[in-house]
Design a protein around this motif. Structure first.
Motif, PDB file in Angstrom:
ATOM      1  N   PHE A  15      32.099 160.179  83.505  1.00 30.79           N
ATOM      2  CA  PHE A  15      32.996 161.208  82.974  1.00 30.79           C
ATOM      3  C   PHE A  15      34.203 161.342  83.894  1.00 30.79           C
ATOM      4  CE2 PHE A  15      29.004 162.477  81.055  1.00 30.79           C
ATOM      5  CZ  PHE A  15      29.369 162.994  79.809  1.00 30.79           C
ATOM      6  N   PHE A  16      35.376 161.502  83.293  1.00 29.68           N
ATOM      7  CA  PHE A  16      36.553 161.969  84.028  1.00 29.68           C
ATOM      8  C   PHE A  16      36.829 163.359  83.475  1.00 29.68           C
ATOM      9  CE2 PHE A  16      37.237 157.280  84.026  1.00 29.68           C
ATOM     10  CZ  PHE A  16      37.261 157.082  85.394  1.00 29.68           C
ATOM     11  N   GLY A  17      36.439 164.391  84.189  1.00 30.30           N
ATOM     12  CA  GLY A  17      36.494 165.737  83.613  1.00 30.30           C
ATOM     13  C   GLY A  17      35.611 165.762  82.380  1.00 30.30           C
ATOM     14  N   ASN A  18      36.202 166.156  81.234  1.00 33.86           N
ATOM     15  CA  ASN A  18      35.419 166.184  80.000  1.00 33.86           C
ATOM     16  C   ASN A  18      35.406 164.849  79.277  1.00 33.86           C
ATOM     17  OD1 ASN A  18      34.703 168.884  80.168  1.00 33.86           O
ATOM     18  ND2 ASN A  18      36.648 169.542  79.245  1.00 33.86           N
ATOM     19  N   PHE A  19      36.218 163.928  79.763  1.00 36.46           N
ATOM     20  CA  PHE A  19      36.357 162.659  79.040  1.00 36.46           C
ATOM     21  C   PHE A  19      35.222 161.706  79.390  1.00 36.46           C
ATOM     22  CE2 PHE A  19      38.017 158.328  78.541  1.00 36.46           C
ATOM     23  CZ  PHE A  19      38.254 158.359  77.179  1.00 36.46           C
ATOM     24  N   HIS A  20      34.528 161.249  78.380  1.00 37.40           N
ATOM     25  CA  HIS A  20      33.347 160.420  78.550  1.00 37.40           C
ATOM     26  C   HIS A  20      33.756 158.943  78.468  1.00 37.40           C
ATOM     27  CE1 HIS A  20      28.783 160.271  77.346  1.00 37.40           C
ATOM     28  NE2 HIS A  20      29.041 159.627  78.468  1.00 37.40           N
ATOM     29  N   ALA A  21      34.069 158.342  79.618  1.00 29.89           N
ATOM     30  CA  ALA A  21      34.673 157.001  79.635  1.00 29.89           C
ATOM     31  C   ALA A  21      33.639 155.888  79.484  1.00 29.89           C
ATOM     32  CB  ALA A  21      35.463 156.797  80.918  1.00 29.89           C
ATOM     33  N   LEU A  22      32.462 156.058  80.068  1.00 27.65           N
ATOM     34  CA  LEU A  22      31.371 155.087  79.882  1.00 27.65           C
ATOM     35  C   LEU A  22      30.181 155.826  79.307  1.00 27.65           C
ATOM     36  CD1 LEU A  22      31.587 152.980  83.206  1.00 27.65           C
ATOM     37  CD2 LEU A  22      32.518 152.393  80.956  1.00 27.65           C
ATOM     38  N   GLY A  39      37.710 143.488  75.357  1.00 28.50           N
ATOM     39  CA  GLY A  39      37.717 144.724  74.575  1.00 28.50           C
ATOM     40  C   GLY A  39      39.082 145.359  74.625  1.00 28.50           C
ATOM     41  N   PRO A  40      39.338 146.289  73.687  1.00 26.41           N
ATOM     42  CA  PRO A  40      40.658 146.908  73.622  1.00 26.41           C
ATOM     43  C   PRO A  40      40.989 147.706  74.882  1.00 26.41           C
ATOM     44  CG  PRO A  40      39.174 147.858  71.968  1.00 26.41           C
ATOM     45  CD  PRO A  40      38.437 146.742  72.635  1.00 26.41           C
ATOM     46  N   SER A  41      42.266 147.938  75.070  1.00 28.31           N
ATOM     47  CA  SER A  41      42.745 148.766  76.166  1.00 28.31           C
ATOM     48  C   SER A  41      42.099 150.154  76.066  1.00 28.31           C
ATOM     49  CB  SER A  41      44.270 148.861  76.043  1.00 28.31           C
ATOM     50  OG  SER A  41      44.768 149.659  77.049  1.00 28.31           O
ATOM     51  N   GLY A  42      41.620 150.669  77.163  1.00 23.76           N
ATOM     52  CA  GLY A  42      41.013 151.986  77.178  1.00 23.76           C
ATOM     53  C   GLY A  42      39.526 151.989  76.853  1.00 23.76           C
ATOM     54  N   SER A  43      38.924 150.803  76.682  1.00 29.09           N
ATOM     55  CA  SER A  43      37.507 150.763  76.303  1.00 29.09           C
ATOM     56  C   SER A  43      36.557 150.961  77.491  1.00 29.09           C
ATOM     57  CB  SER A  43      37.196 149.450  75.574  1.00 29.09           C
ATOM     58  OG  SER A  43      37.530 148.331  76.354  1.00 29.09           O
ATOM     59  N   GLY A  44      37.100 150.950  78.714  1.00 30.36           N
ATOM     60  CA  GLY A  44      36.255 151.240  79.882  1.00 30.36           C
ATOM     61  C   GLY A  44      35.948 150.035  80.768  1.00 30.36           C
ATOM     62  N   LYS A  45      36.639 148.930  80.528  1.00 28.22           N
ATOM     63  CA  LYS A  45      36.353 147.705  81.286  1.00 28.22           C
ATOM     64  C   LYS A  45      36.640 147.892  82.782  1.00 28.22           C
ATOM     65  CE  LYS A  45      39.350 145.349  78.854  1.00 28.22           C
ATOM     66  NZ  LYS A  45      39.966 146.445  78.075  1.00 28.22           N
ATOM     67  N   SER A  46      37.816 148.422  83.089  1.00 27.67           N
ATOM     68  CA  SER A  46      38.159 148.626  84.511  1.00 27.67           C
ATOM     69  C   SER A  46      37.242 149.660  85.141  1.00 27.67           C
ATOM     70  CB  SER A  46      39.605 149.098  84.655  1.00 27.67           C
ATOM     71  OG  SER A  46      40.484 148.105  84.207  1.00 27.67           O
ATOM     72  N   THR A  47      36.947 150.705  84.410  1.00 27.65           N
ATOM     73  CA  THR A  47      36.055 151.745  84.936  1.00 27.65           C
ATOM     74  C   THR A  47      34.690 151.153  85.269  1.00 27.65           C
ATOM     75  OG1 THR A  47      37.220 153.399  83.613  1.00 27.65           O
ATOM     76  CG2 THR A  47      35.035 154.018  84.436  1.00 27.65           C
ATOM     77  N   LEU A  48      34.223 150.271  84.411  1.00 27.92           N
ATOM     78  CA  LEU A  48      32.924 149.644  84.669  1.00 27.92           C
ATOM     79  C   LEU A  48      32.960 148.826  85.963  1.00 27.92           C
ATOM     80  CD1 LEU A  48      30.077 149.303  83.531  1.00 27.92           C
ATOM     81  CD2 LEU A  48      30.856 147.188  82.448  1.00 27.92           C
ATOM     82  N   ILE A  55      34.166 152.057  93.744  1.00 27.19           N
ATOM     83  CA  ILE A  55      35.437 152.769  93.915  1.00 27.19           C
ATOM     84  C   ILE A  55      35.298 154.093  93.167  1.00 27.19           C
ATOM     85  CG2 ILE A  55      37.941 152.710  93.529  1.00 27.19           C
ATOM     86  CD1 ILE A  55      37.693 149.632  93.242  1.00 27.19           C
ATOM     87  N   GLU A  56      34.550 154.031  92.069  1.00 25.50           N
ATOM     88  CA  GLU A  56      34.200 155.244  91.317  1.00 25.50           C
ATOM     89  C   GLU A  56      32.694 155.486  91.472  1.00 25.50           C
ATOM     90  OE1 GLU A  56      36.209 157.203  89.814  1.00 25.50           O
ATOM     91  OE2 GLU A  56      37.974 155.998  89.283  1.00 25.50           O
ATOM     92  N   VAL A  57      32.346 156.743  91.498  1.00 27.53           N
ATOM     93  CA  VAL A  57      30.937 157.122  91.555  1.00 27.53           C
ATOM     94  C   VAL A  57      30.464 157.344  90.116  1.00 27.53           C
ATOM     95  CG1 VAL A  57      29.314 158.852  92.397  1.00 27.53           C
ATOM     96  CG2 VAL A  57      31.318 158.254  93.765  1.00 27.53           C
TER      97      VAL A  57
HETATM   98  P1  ADP Z   1      40.253 149.443  80.132  1.00 22.17           P
HETATM   99  O1  ADP Z   1      40.205 148.816  81.488  1.00 22.17           O
HETATM  100  O2  ADP Z   1      39.238 148.892  79.181  1.00 22.17           O
HETATM  101  O3  ADP Z   1      41.637 149.399  79.544  1.00 22.17           O
HETATM  102  P2  ADP Z   1      39.772 151.897  81.586  1.00 22.17           P
HETATM  103  O4  ADP Z   1      38.448 151.697  82.196  1.00 22.17           O
HETATM  104  O5  ADP Z   1      40.955 151.720  82.459  1.00 22.17           O
HETATM  105  O6  ADP Z   1      39.884 150.986  80.279  1.00 22.17           O
HETATM  106  O7  ADP Z   1      39.852 153.330  80.971  1.00 22.17           O
HETATM  107  C1  ADP Z   1      38.883 153.848  80.069  1.00 22.17           C
HETATM  108  C2  ADP Z   1      39.284 155.253  79.701  1.00 22.17           C
HETATM  109  O8  ADP Z   1      39.089 156.100  80.823  1.00 22.17           O
HETATM  110  C3  ADP Z   1      40.736 155.390  79.293  1.00 22.17           C
HETATM  111  O9  ADP Z   1      40.815 156.314  78.236  1.00 22.17           O
HETATM  112  C4  ADP Z   1      41.395 155.933  80.529  1.00 22.17           C
HETATM  113  O10 ADP Z   1      42.522 156.706  80.201  1.00 22.17           O
HETATM  114  C5  ADP Z   1      40.290 156.769  81.145  1.00 22.17           C
HETATM  115  N1  ADP Z   1      40.400 156.822  82.609  1.00 22.17           N
HETATM  116  C6  ADP Z   1      40.295 155.782  83.442  1.00 22.17           C
HETATM  117  N2  ADP Z   1      40.414 156.168  84.731  1.00 22.17           N
HETATM  118  C7  ADP Z   1      40.633 157.513  84.690  1.00 22.17           C
HETATM  119  C8  ADP Z   1      40.820 158.501  85.695  1.00 22.17           C
HETATM  120  N3  ADP Z   1      40.832 158.204  86.986  1.00 22.17           N
HETATM  121  N4  ADP Z   1      40.986 159.782  85.282  1.00 22.17           N
HETATM  122  C9  ADP Z   1      40.967 160.087  83.968  1.00 22.17           C
HETATM  123  N5  ADP Z   1      40.774 159.207  82.984  1.00 22.17           N
HETATM  124  C10 ADP Z   1      40.605 157.926  83.323  1.00 22.17           C
END
Ligand code: ADP
Ligand code: MG
Length: 255
Positions: A15-22, A39-48, A55-57
């Motif tokens: 979660f990033f705040g209320n946003f459920h990224a994974l 996957g599309p932009s914003g799908s969570g690849k970088s977050t994963l 880097i992220e907990v």
């Molecule tokens: P991808 O790499 O697939 O394009 P990301 O992992 O970068 O996707 O992002 C997934 C979602 O999480 C996006 O909606 C992005 O805006 C959100 N997000 C990523 N990092 C943060 C962050 N540090 N704070 C808030 N939202 C984030």
């Protein structure tokens, strides 16, 4: 254990705040496997990738690298959070290469490569330099060791970044769109280095839009959408006959 997974993800949520990224990611990557995530932009690849690299907990779930539970110590069936130092030590199990090369601008190519080994691993400078030159040779930059980043092309800088990550001798390499910031004519030289690395048996997770490369080099293809793994499998099979309509829709746009 020889059959131990290189990377094992169980029920990862972020979660990033209320946003459920994974939203509940389960993924197992065997040693020596090349996993490609699309996957599309914003799908969570970088977050994963960032959760795997710590880097992220993670908000929930377990990340294991070569059997080691990341960020935690498991004793008596209970989880204990690790100290920042212990997490730094664990983070070295993975090497990360970003879209933007992020080299230290005031250091030469060789200086960039030896910085981690000397400062973090406390390896003697002469040893680190000799190993660093070998690594630069491996990425085709033997002659450019003394150049500064602004004297190198984007493709060369990215290859230095790969050598720098390898210098820490990680178990798993993570690549986050390593060719997306490059001029088209420089993409091939970076993909060739990644291909050699794959052939050498390095375990890796590669996020890329290079579908042809995924088909050629990948052992395992993962399609992500809206924070979930929608479909995974053998690249050839999945690209030719995607099961999910979401995968089909994505591929029809990028192929
Ligand atoms: P991808 O790499 O697939 O394009 P990301 O992992 O970068 O996707 O992002 C997934 C979602 O999480 C996006 O909606 C992005 O805006 C959100 N997000 C990523 N990092 C943060 C962050 N540090 N704070 C808030 N939202 C984030
Ligand atoms: Mg990304």
């Amino acid at each position: 254990m020889s059959d131990q997974a290189a990377v094992s993800l169980e029920g990862i949520h972020k979660f990033f705040g209320n946003f459920h990224a994974l939203r509940g990611i389960d993924l197992t990557i065997a040693k020596g496997e090349v996993c490609v995530a699309i996957g599309p932009s914003g799908s969570g690849k970088s977050t994963l990738l960032r959760c795997i690299n710590q880097i992220e907990v993670v908000s929930a779930g377990r990340v294991r690298i070569c059997g080691t539970l990341q960020g935690y110590d498991e004793r008596n069936g209970r989880l204990h959070e690790l100290s920042p130092r212990a997490i730094d030590r664990q983070r070295r199990l993975t090497g990360m290469v970003f879209q933007r090369f992020n080299l230290f601008p005031h250091m030469t190519a060789l200086g960039n490569v030896i910085e981690g080994p000397v400062q973090v691993k406390r390896i003697p400078k002469a040893t680190a330099r000799s190993h660093g030159r070998d690594l630069l040779a491996r990425v085709g930059l033997a002659d450019l060791a003394d150049r500064y980043p602004n004297q190198l092309s984007g493709g060369q800088q990215q290859r230095v970044a790969i050598a720098r990550a390898l210098a820490m001798e990680p178990e798993v390499m993570l690549f986050d769109e390593p060719t997306s910031a490059l001029d088209p004519e420089l993409v091939g030289e970076v993909l060739d280095v990644i291909k050699d690395l794959a052939a050498s048996g390095m375990t890796m997770i590669l996020v890329t839009h290079e579908i042809g490369f995924a088909r050629e080099v990948g052992d395992h293809l993962v399609f992500m959408d809206q924070g979930t793994i929608v479909e995974e499998g053998r690249p050839k099979q999945m690209l030719e006959a995607p099961k999910s309509t979401r995968t089909q829709a994505f591929l029809s746009k990028v192929l």
